[in-house]
Design an enzyme around this catalytic site. Structure first.
Site, PDB file in Angstrom:
ATOM      1  N   HIS A 146       0.839  -1.202   0.000  1.00  0.00           N
ATOM      2  CA  HIS A 146       0.000   0.000   0.000  1.00  0.00           C
ATOM      3  C   HIS A 146       0.866   1.240   0.000  1.00  0.00           C
ATOM      4  O   HIS A 146       2.030   1.203   0.412  1.00  0.00           O
ATOM      5  CB  HIS A 146      -0.925   0.017   1.228  1.00  0.00           C
ATOM      6  CG  HIS A 146      -0.167   0.041   2.523  1.00  0.00           C
ATOM      7  ND1 HIS A 146       0.323  -1.097   3.105  1.00  0.00           N
ATOM      8  CD2 HIS A 146       0.210   1.064   3.328  1.00  0.00           C
ATOM      9  CE1 HIS A 146       0.964  -0.789   4.225  1.00  0.00           C
ATOM     10  NE2 HIS A 146       0.915   0.518   4.381  1.00  0.00           N
ATOM     11  N   HIS A 148       0.707   5.259   1.324  1.00  0.00           N
ATOM     12  CA  HIS A 148      -0.013   6.225   2.157  1.00  0.00           C
ATOM     13  C   HIS A 148      -0.135   7.547   1.413  1.00  0.00           C
ATOM     14  O   HIS A 148       0.824   7.985   0.766  1.00  0.00           O
ATOM     15  CB  HIS A 148       0.750   6.477   3.463  1.00  0.00           C
ATOM     16  CG  HIS A 148       0.824   5.281   4.352  1.00  0.00           C
ATOM     17  ND1 HIS A 148      -0.051   5.079   5.387  1.00  0.00           N
ATOM     18  CD2 HIS A 148       1.667   4.228   4.364  1.00  0.00           C
ATOM     19  CE1 HIS A 148       0.256   3.944   6.008  1.00  0.00           C
ATOM     20  NE2 HIS A 148       1.302   3.409   5.396  1.00  0.00           N
TER      21      HIS A 148
HETATM   22 FE   LIG Z   1       2.042   1.484   5.877  1.00  0.00          FE
END
Ligand SMILES: [Fe+2]
Length: 210
Positions: A146, A148
């Site tokens: 992922h 951010h």
């Molecule tokens: Fe993270």
């Protein structure tokens, strides 16, 4: 009837950035997610769109290179210009360059790890990076890859969120992602587009007016 047609039209015009169903009159604001403990604290000048290179270094970041092509829009799908798109991520080994990250993943001196890029007049932004590695946060929990994001623009609610990658088995068991409903999860997972030498992931950020 008229409204429905307009919505379908609008969805067609803004495809493939549309994330919610064509019947919705407004786009779902990007769902918020926790900032996490690794927002960069170590000062660095190089925060440009290419995270695979660090100024003054010959080597390039390890890992699978990819590009994210994003767009910042309002809930009507209108582009938002000059939003600040602040993003940070783990390197290919699942390690952040942050004093609080004491995991065993290797540090990569050639990986920039952090960027702040503005959206263009058509709301778009792009950056080149490597796919973040998954990392363990508990014995029985590994975060899926992922990135951010913190996106802000005067007049809109600042959003802190996380962007995911499609077809990652860890997405289906991630304790953070699973807190969101199906529609929200769809909005948080980027889309792989085309079949280019460097994979391109499309991601839309929808900001809500304050
Ligand atoms: Fe993270």
């Amino acid at each position: 009837m008229k409204t429905a047609r307009r919505n379908v039209l609008k969805a067609g015009l803004t495809a493939p950035f549309v994330v919610s169903a064509a019947s919705a009159s407004e786009l779902l604001p990007t769902p918020p997610e926790v900032e996490g403990p690794f927002y960069p604290t170590i000062a660095q000048k190089d925060k440009d769109f290419d995270l695979t290179r660090v100024q003054g270094q010959q080597s390039t970041a390890s890992g699978e290179v990819l590009e994210v092509h994003g767009k910042v829009v309002d809930q009507q799908g209108n582009p938002i210009e000059d939003a600040s798109v602040d993003l940070w991520q783990a390197n290919t080994y699942g390690r952040y360059r942050h004093p609080a990250d004491t995991s065993e993943g290797k540090l990569d001196q050639a990986f920039q790890g952090w960027a702040i890029v503005p959206s263009a007049s058509d709301g778009t932004f792009r950056f080149k990076t490597v796919k973040p590695g998954a990392y363990k946060v508990a014995k029985d929990w590994s975060r899926p890859p992922h990135i951010h994001f913190k996106v802000s623009k005067r007049g809109y609610r600042e959003i802190t969120t996380q962007m995911y990658f499609p077809d990652e088995p860890l997405n289906d068991i991630d304790r953070l992602l699973l807190r969101h409903n199906k529609e929200a999860r769809r909005a948080m997972i980027s889309t792989l587009v085309g079949n280019t030498a460097i994979p391109i992931y499309r991601y839309q950020v929808v900001l809500e007016r304050v």
